[in-house]
Design a protein around this motif. Structure first.
Motif, PDB file in Angstrom:
ATOM      1  N   SER A 188     117.766 116.717  50.677  1.00  0.00           N
ATOM      2  CA  SER A 188     117.854 117.775  51.699  1.00  0.00           C
ATOM      3  C   SER A 188     119.144 117.661  52.513  1.00  0.00           C
ATOM      4  O   SER A 188     119.740 118.676  52.895  1.00  0.00           O
ATOM      5  N   THR A 189     119.582 116.434  52.766  1.00  0.00           N
ATOM      6  CA  THR A 189     120.829 116.246  53.515  1.00  0.00           C
ATOM      7  C   THR A 189     122.020 116.734  52.688  1.00  0.00           C
ATOM      8  O   THR A 189     122.934 117.375  53.205  1.00  0.00           O
ATOM      9  N   PHE A 190     121.971 116.422  51.402  1.00  0.00           N
ATOM     10  CA  PHE A 190     123.035 116.896  50.515  1.00  0.00           C
ATOM     11  C   PHE A 190     123.056 118.434  50.518  1.00  0.00           C
ATOM     12  O   PHE A 190     124.113 119.063  50.596  1.00  0.00           O
ATOM     13  N   THR A 191     121.863 119.026  50.482  1.00  0.00           N
ATOM     14  CA  THR A 191     121.748 120.492  50.507  1.00  0.00           C
ATOM     15  C   THR A 191     122.393 121.057  51.774  1.00  0.00           C
ATOM     16  O   THR A 191     123.154 122.033  51.716  1.00  0.00           O
ATOM     17  N   ALA A 192     122.081 120.422  52.921  1.00  0.00           N
ATOM     18  CA  ALA A 192     122.650 120.895  54.201  1.00  0.00           C
ATOM     19  C   ALA A 192     124.174 120.819  54.142  1.00  0.00           C
ATOM     20  O   ALA A 192     124.877 121.737  54.582  1.00  0.00           O
ATOM     21  N   ARG A 193     124.678 119.722  53.580  1.00  0.00           N
ATOM     22  CA  ARG A 193     126.141 119.540  53.546  1.00  0.00           C
ATOM     23  C   ARG A 193     126.789 120.557  52.609  1.00  0.00           C
ATOM     24  O   ARG A 193     127.858 121.118  52.935  1.00  0.00           O
ATOM     25  N   THR A 198     130.617 125.509  52.993  1.00  0.00           N
ATOM     26  CA  THR A 198     131.215 126.845  52.762  1.00  0.00           C
ATOM     27  C   THR A 198     131.657 127.447  54.099  1.00  0.00           C
ATOM     28  O   THR A 198     132.070 128.597  54.154  1.00  0.00           O
ATOM     29  N   LEU A 199     131.511 126.660  55.177  1.00  0.00           N
ATOM     30  CA  LEU A 199     131.723 127.084  56.565  1.00  0.00           C
ATOM     31  C   LEU A 199     130.640 128.058  57.019  1.00  0.00           C
ATOM     32  O   LEU A 199     130.889 128.954  57.831  1.00  0.00           O
ATOM     33  N   SER A 200     129.450 127.866  56.473  1.00  0.00           N
ATOM     34  CA  SER A 200     128.290 128.586  56.986  1.00  0.00           C
ATOM     35  C   SER A 200     127.813 127.874  58.269  1.00  0.00           C
ATOM     36  O   SER A 200     128.287 126.789  58.596  1.00  0.00           O
ATOM     37  N   ASP A 201     126.868 128.501  58.971  1.00  0.00           N
ATOM     38  CA  ASP A 201     126.473 128.011  60.303  1.00  0.00           C
ATOM     39  C   ASP A 201     125.391 126.930  60.250  1.00  0.00           C
ATOM     40  O   ASP A 201     124.772 126.703  59.208  1.00  0.00           O
ATOM     41  N   VAL A 202     125.181 126.293  61.410  1.00  0.00           N
ATOM     42  CA  VAL A 202     124.210 125.192  61.531  1.00  0.00           C
ATOM     43  C   VAL A 202     122.796 125.645  61.130  1.00  0.00           C
ATOM     44  O   VAL A 202     122.082 124.932  60.414  1.00  0.00           O
ATOM     45  N   TYR A 203     122.373 126.823  61.586  1.00  0.00           N
ATOM     46  CA  TYR A 203     121.015 127.300  61.257  1.00  0.00           C
ATOM     47  C   TYR A 203     120.850 127.463  59.750  1.00  0.00           C
ATOM     48  O   TYR A 203     119.795 127.141  59.195  1.00  0.00           O
ATOM     49  N   SER A 204     121.880 127.966  59.085  1.00  0.00           N
ATOM     50  CA  SER A 204     121.785 128.124  57.631  1.00  0.00           C
ATOM     51  C   SER A 204     121.671 126.762  56.962  1.00  0.00           C
ATOM     52  O   SER A 204     120.901 126.587  56.007  1.00  0.00           O
ATOM     53  N   GLY A 205     122.440 125.790  57.465  1.00  0.00           N
ATOM     54  CA  GLY A 205     122.389 124.430  56.900  1.00  0.00           C
ATOM     55  C   GLY A 205     120.995 123.837  57.019  1.00  0.00           C
ATOM     56  O   GLY A 205     120.462 123.252  56.070  1.00  0.00           O
ATOM     57  N   ILE A 206     120.376 123.998  58.188  1.00  0.00           N
ATOM     58  CA  ILE A 206     119.042 123.413  58.400  1.00  0.00           C
ATOM     59  C   ILE A 206     117.988 124.191  57.602  1.00  0.00           C
ATOM     60  O   ILE A 206     117.056 123.605  57.039  1.00  0.00           O
ATOM     61  N   THR A 207     118.150 125.505  57.532  1.00  0.00           N
ATOM     62  CA  THR A 207     117.197 126.310  56.752  1.00  0.00           C
ATOM     63  C   THR A 207     117.230 125.889  55.281  1.00  0.00           C
ATOM     64  O   THR A 207     116.182 125.706  54.638  1.00  0.00           O
ATOM     65  N   ALA A 208     118.440 125.701  54.756  1.00  0.00           N
ATOM     66  CA  ALA A 208     118.585 125.272  53.361  1.00  0.00           C
ATOM     67  C   ALA A 208     117.949 123.894  53.162  1.00  0.00           C
ATOM     68  O   ALA A 208     117.232 123.640  52.185  1.00  0.00           O
ATOM     69  N   ALA A 209     118.186 122.998  54.135  1.00  0.00           N
ATOM     70  CA  ALA A 209     117.654 121.633  54.030  1.00  0.00           C
ATOM     71  C   ALA A 209     116.126 121.639  54.037  1.00  0.00           C
ATOM     72  O   ALA A 209     115.480 120.884  53.297  1.00  0.00           O
ATOM     73  N   ILE A 210     115.544 122.496  54.864  1.00  0.00           N
ATOM     74  CA  ILE A 210     114.074 122.588  54.928  1.00  0.00           C
ATOM     75  C   ILE A 210     113.534 122.997  53.549  1.00  0.00           C
ATOM     76  O   ILE A 210     112.528 122.441  53.073  1.00  0.00           O
ATOM     77  N   GLY A 211     114.219 123.931  52.919  1.00  0.00           N
ATOM     78  CA  GLY A 211     113.801 124.354  51.573  1.00  0.00           C
ATOM     79  C   GLY A 211     113.807 123.186  50.602  1.00  0.00           C
ATOM     80  O   GLY A 211     112.898 123.034  49.772  1.00  0.00           O
ATOM     81  N   VAL A 331     111.128 117.866  61.560  1.00  0.00           N
ATOM     82  CA  VAL A 331     111.463 117.749  62.992  1.00  0.00           C
ATOM     83  C   VAL A 331     112.348 116.516  63.190  1.00  0.00           C
ATOM     84  O   VAL A 331     113.386 116.557  63.859  1.00  0.00           O
ATOM     85  N   SER A 332     111.933 115.406  62.581  1.00  0.00           N
ATOM     86  CA  SER A 332     112.698 114.173  62.722  1.00  0.00           C
ATOM     87  C   SER A 332     114.026 114.241  61.958  1.00  0.00           C
ATOM     88  O   SER A 332     115.081 113.897  62.491  1.00  0.00           O
ATOM     89  N   ARG A 333     113.977 114.699  60.707  1.00  0.00           N
ATOM     90  CA  ARG A 333     115.181 114.701  59.856  1.00  0.00           C
ATOM     91  C   ARG A 333     116.231 115.675  60.364  1.00  0.00           C
ATOM     92  O   ARG A 333     117.420 115.554  60.008  1.00  0.00           O
ATOM     93  N   THR A 334     115.832 116.647  61.202  1.00  0.00           N
ATOM     94  CA  THR A 334     116.825 117.560  61.788  1.00  0.00           C
ATOM     95  C   THR A 334     117.932 116.753  62.484  1.00  0.00           C
ATOM     96  O   THR A 334     119.111 117.125  62.421  1.00  0.00           O
ATOM     97  N   ALA A 335     117.553 115.633  63.098  1.00  0.00           N
ATOM     98  CA  ALA A 335     118.564 114.788  63.763  1.00  0.00           C
ATOM     99  C   ALA A 335     119.609 114.324  62.749  1.00  0.00           C
ATOM    100  O   ALA A 335     120.819 114.377  63.003  1.00  0.00           O
ATOM    101  N   GLY A 336     119.145 113.854  61.597  1.00  0.00           N
ATOM    102  CA  GLY A 336     120.064 113.384  60.559  1.00  0.00           C
ATOM    103  C   GLY A 336     120.838 114.534  59.920  1.00  0.00           C
ATOM    104  O   GLY A 336     122.049 114.438  59.704  1.00  0.00           O
ATOM    105  N   TRP A 337     120.131 115.622  59.622  1.00  0.00           N
ATOM    106  CA  TRP A 337     120.820 116.774  59.014  1.00  0.00           C
ATOM    107  C   TRP A 337     121.982 117.217  59.910  1.00  0.00           C
ATOM    108  O   TRP A 337     123.076 117.498  59.424  1.00  0.00           O
ATOM    109  N   ILE A 338     121.713 117.283  61.214  1.00  0.00           N
ATOM    110  CA  ILE A 338     122.748 117.758  62.141  1.00  0.00           C
ATOM    111  C   ILE A 338     123.935 116.782  62.156  1.00  0.00           C
ATOM    112  O   ILE A 338     125.098 117.209  62.121  1.00  0.00           O
ATOM    113  N   ALA A 339     123.635 115.474  62.179  1.00  0.00           N
ATOM    114  CA  ALA A 339     124.733 114.492  62.154  1.00  0.00           C
ATOM    115  C   ALA A 339     125.605 114.711  60.910  1.00  0.00           C
ATOM    116  O   ALA A 339     126.844 114.686  60.976  1.00  0.00           O
TER     117      ALA A 339
END
Ligand code: ACO
Ligand code: OAA
Length: 377
Positions: A188-193, A198-211, A331-339
């Motif tokens: 999921s972290t790789f997905t967020a990255r 692509t210079l997409s936004d933070v919400y898109s990164g987290i949405t993709a990671a959740i998937g 909820v917890s991994r959002t911290a890591g995804w954002i980092a």
């Protein structure tokens, strides 16, 4: 051309957030064992995002900021109730909810460090309120508005259960949040990255990671672990269950890991918590079944529990329904995804690997009128 299946062992990026070396997990150089014993989830957020442990006033300021943003627009819950929640997995609802949260954020597409940090803070605070509210709505209850004076862990349990958790419950949940917060370049972290590269936004990164986290080979395993424990039902049925599953070549949820071959260092903490909480709640069988299952799988297949295994009985004893386990992981991994999203933005290059093409070459195009099966297969 690279041919490794599932990119096993491939080093895909440099990172200074989280390391796994010789089976030891560290966030920013700090051993997970020490963090699990001593730290709060808010401290971990600071550590992951800003690269060092906070000073007292810095931690106070972060807690204040999280509390300031913990409310969600009332429209969010109106939308949530409109979803066919009875037959939709809460991870799908959460995926949509986080995407919707982006739509309500007037700064979603503002691309600078200050705006991104502000969005991250809002998201980290609100995702907890959304998941707890979702848990309530799934049970036909009204969401409980967050308090502004509680720890992250206590507030979540309060919003979910409608009462303040005991100290033991708060500590256990806090520790689970700490243990799940980051894990190097998991799927999921790789997905967020990949998404934000692509210079997409933070919400898109987290949405993709959740998937990506939703799948049963990743975060989706934890709810399935509890389902399995319930299906087994008693210690004397464990052996027959394992025999049957292995005979049918079924994966046993909560076991195995791509990186750890000698055991997941987070599992022992969750195991201790599972022992403590199952005894406290007078439900010892969940721990006893888990232990027997782990013994048999180690003997038969050399398989060891991962982070998802004992977290199941821990969450269950905190009064949480199975389907909410993976959203809580998010909820917890959002911290890591954002980092990782910040780290990606700071030194970005589009992530675009190649595929080794193995399909047919030089196929002649045949007009549809002249086409028959033999020519196109
Ligand atoms: C937070 C997390 O994401 S932790 C992981 C959560 N996921 C799970 O718990 C699901 C169950 N586990 C699994 O499916 C895997 O162990 C994974 C996905 C975690 C790791 O997968 P991989 O690194 O690709 O290992 P792979 O699936 O190739 O397994 C290697 C061998 O062990 C077996 N194996 C691995 N895990 C399990 C399991 N849980 N149950 C039964 N057999 C297993 C595989 O069948 C395979 O056997 P084979 O070589 O005879 O075909
Ligand atoms: O690292 C992985 O592949 C999966 C995992 O344990 C995690 O994301 O916590």
């Amino acid at each position: 051309m690279m041919k490794t299946r599932g990119l096993e062992g491939v080093v895909a990026t440099k990172s200074s957030i989280c390391s796994i070396n010789d089976g030891v997990l560290r966030y920013r150089g700090y051993n997970i064992d020490e963090l699990a014993e001593c730290s709060t989830f808010e401290e971990i957020i600071y550590l992951l995002w800003y690269g060092r442990l906070p000073l007292k006033d810095e931690l106070m300021a972060l807690k204040q900021e999280l509390n300031d943003h913990v409310d969600v627009p009332s429209e969010m819950f109106r939308q949530l109730k409109a979803y066919p929640i009875e037959h939709t997995h809460p991870m799908s609802v959460l995926r949509s909810a986080v995407s919707t949260l982006g739509i309500f954020d007037a700064h979603e597409d503002e691309m600078n460090e200050t705006a991104n940090k502000a969005k991250a803070l809002r998201l980290q605070a609100k995702i907890s309120t959304i998941v707890a509210g979702l848990g309530r709505v799934r049970q036909g209850k009204e969401p409980i508005p967050p308090r502004h004076d509680l720890s992250f862990a206590a507030n979540f349990l309060y919003m979910l259960n409608g009462e303040l958790p005991s100290e033991i419950e708060e500590n256990a949940f806090n520790r689970a949040l700490v243990l799940h917060a980051d894990h190097e370049l998991n799927a999921s972290t790789f997905t967020a990255r990949v998404c934000v590269a692509t210079l997409s936004d933070v919400y898109s990164g987290i949405t993709a990671a959740i998937g990506a986290l939703k799948g049963s080979l990743h975060g989706g395993a934890n709810g399935r672990v509890m389902k399995m424990l319930e299906e087994i039902g008693s210690v004397d049925r464990v052996e027959a269950y394992v025999d049957q599953a292995l005979k049918e070549k079924r994966k046993i949820m909560g076991f195995g890991h791509r990186v750890y071959k000698n055991g997941d260092p987070r599992a022992k903490h969750l195991k201790d918590m599972s022992y403590q909480l199952t005894r406290l709640k007078n439900e010892p069988k969940w721990y006893d079944i888990s232990i027997k299952l782990a013994d048999i799988l180690r003997e038969r297949k050399g398989l060891l529990p991962n982070v998802d295994f004992y977290s199941a009985s821990v969450y269950h004893c905190l009064g949480i329904e199975n389907e909410l386990f993976t959203p809580i992981f998010a909820v917890s991994r959002t911290a890591g995804w954002i980092a990782h999203i910040f780290e990606q933005y700071n030194d970005n290059r589009l992530i675009r690997p190649r595929a080794l093409y193995i399909g047919p070459e030089s196929m002649p195009y045949i007009p549809i009128e002249e086409r028959n099966k033999v020519d196109i297969i």
